[in-house]
Design a protein around this motif. Structure first.
Motif: not given
Length: 143
Positions: A4, A114, A117-118, A121
């Protein structure tokens, strides 16, 4: 969170170069530097693309592993339910009910992973923004 910071930095580099070239397009053209600027942009863009590709490959392996674990859990529960149906403890309709309930449990868990994870980031991007703002603050203090 993989890659990232590097992706953010590459995006900043590409955006900065694009802004500089567009803002000084007349100067670039008058000195005949279009080719050099294009090559510099292509190099930065290719490296940014390669980082995104590496990230996508690693993330797809992670997703494949996650779905493998979820599907394995479904199969185990379905096998256990099938044995109970063969023993007469439950009906085939109950097996369908098991499968439906499993989906109701597994799909939200998948969505939570999900989201996690987002969120990771996003937090890394916030860290990059804060580090950038700190360098700007330090630069202003010395002026």
């Amino acid at each position: 969170m993989l890659f990232r910071s590097e992706i953010n930095k590459g995006y900043d580099d590409i955006g900065g170069q694009t802004f500089e070239v567009v803002a000084s397009m007349h100067t670039v053209k008058s000195f005949g530097q279009e080719g050099r600027e294009m090559r510099a942009f292509e190099t930065k863009n290719q490296s940014w693309f390669d980082l995104n590709l590496q990230r996508a490959k690693k993330r797809s392996m992670y997703v494949m592993g996650r779905y493998t674990i979820m599907d394995f859990a479904r199969v185990v529960i379905l096998i256990m339910a099938s044995f109970k149906a063969l023993d007469g403890q439950i009906t085939p309709g109950d097996i369908l009910l098991y499968v439906t309930y499993i989906s109701y449990v597994i799909l939200p868990l998948n969505n939570l992973t999900w989201l996690y994870d987002d969120a990771q980031e996003a937090m890394k991007s916030v860290d990059d923004i804060m580090a950038f703002l700190e360098t700007k603050q330090i630069g202003r203090a010395h002026v």
